[in-house]
Design a protein around this motif. Structure first.
Motif, PDB file in Angstrom:
ATOM      1  N   LEU A 110       0.827  -1.209   0.000  1.00  0.00           N
ATOM      2  CA  LEU A 110       0.000   0.000   0.000  1.00  0.00           C
ATOM      3  C   LEU A 110       0.857   1.254   0.000  1.00  0.00           C
ATOM      4  CD1 LEU A 110      -2.682  -1.240   2.544  1.00  0.00           C
ATOM      5  CD2 LEU A 110      -3.113  -0.703   0.129  1.00  0.00           C
ATOM      6  N   LEU A 118      -8.263   3.957   2.248  1.00  0.00           N
ATOM      7  CA  LEU A 118      -8.458   2.603   1.734  1.00  0.00           C
ATOM      8  C   LEU A 118      -9.909   2.157   1.694  1.00  0.00           C
ATOM      9  CD1 LEU A 118      -5.631   0.757   3.719  1.00  0.00           C
ATOM     10  CD2 LEU A 118      -5.453   1.910   1.494  1.00  0.00           C
ATOM     11  N   ALA A 179     -11.450   6.557  -1.883  1.00  0.00           N
ATOM     12  CA  ALA A 179     -10.317   5.688  -1.581  1.00  0.00           C
ATOM     13  C   ALA A 179      -9.194   5.886  -2.600  1.00  0.00           C
ATOM     14  CB  ALA A 179     -10.748   4.231  -1.567  1.00  0.00           C
TER      15      ALA A 179
END
Length: 241
Positions: A110, A118, A179
């Protein structure tokens, strides 16, 4: 002749089973596995397996592996961020090798794609999802939406097909709204083929457990982990960390 990379995998299965994605992603790498026998996708099901991780890693180290990856996202995050850090410290001390976990791998993935806000799709039920959200928050991420298949039996994730995963991923992306990345958590979900279509559909990078763990394992050895055609994280990895 260059010696092939050998990666030791501590796996959640009872058998010493190499994940199917490993030879597909990295056919020139040698993988050795040692199973710890997760009983269920619940804190009670993880506990005996957690106690077996260190002995399994020590056994792999004696077999001459170059690095060790502990497979099992929920297995390695369920006790929280502090316990996860202690596990990594203990593994390094016991083996003297580069080590990581699937939980650390998704965090690294990530960060590699610069996703802080997220959407999260999982195999888990509400309690394990809550623990995952706490773990990710402690690691500096903002969980905008999280939902799972509600599975607790260990074999359940392997029975979910790509259409199921695509549908759940789409649902959490739509719920999250803003996100910057989609995390698909659970090494038992077969996600190698879903990252690219989800990225094309939603315009954000996708990081998922098993591809991230194998990618991170390669990077422990100084390799790039690059794989083409399976999503942004794997494609952009032109150089080792």
């Amino acid at each position: 002749m260059t010696k092939p990379i050998t990666i030791g995998l501590v796996v959640p299965t009872a058998e010493d089973k190499i994940p199917a994605e490993a030879p597909v992603m990295y056919p020139d790498v040698r993988f050795l596995a040692r199973g710890v026998g997760v009983r269920a996708l619940t804190p009670e099901g993880y506990e005996p397996a957690m106690a077996a991780i260190l002995p399994a890693a020590e056994q792999l180290a004696r077999q001459g592996v170059d690095a060790i990856m502990v497979i099992g996202t929920s297995l390695t995050f369920y006790k929280g961020a502090a316990a996860h850090r202690r596990l990594l410290d203990d593994l390094r001390a016991a083996t003297g090798l580069p080590v990581s976990t699937m939980s650390q791998a998704v965090v690294d993935g990530l960060r590699a794609v610069a996703a802080k806000k997220l959407a999260v799709a999982t195999a888990y039920d509400g309690e394990v999802n809550r623990r995952l959200k706490d773990f990710l928050t402690h690691e500096g991420f903002e969980v905008r939406a999280i939902d799972g298949f509600g599975l607790t039996d260990f074999g359940g994730p392997g029975r979910m097909g790509e259409p199921d995963i695509l549908d759940l991923g789409t649902r959490v992306c739509e719920e999250a709204g803003d996100a910057e990345g989609l995390l698909i958590s659970c090494g038992g979900l077969r996600t190698l083929g879903v990252a690219r279509p989800l990225e094309e559909r939603h315009g954000i990078p996708v990081v998922s457990s098993m591809p991230a763990a194998l990618w991170a394992a390669l990077r422990l050895t100084g390799a790039s982990g690059h794989v083409a055609g399976c999503g942004r994280m794997l494609a952009q990895s032109g150089a080792a960390a």
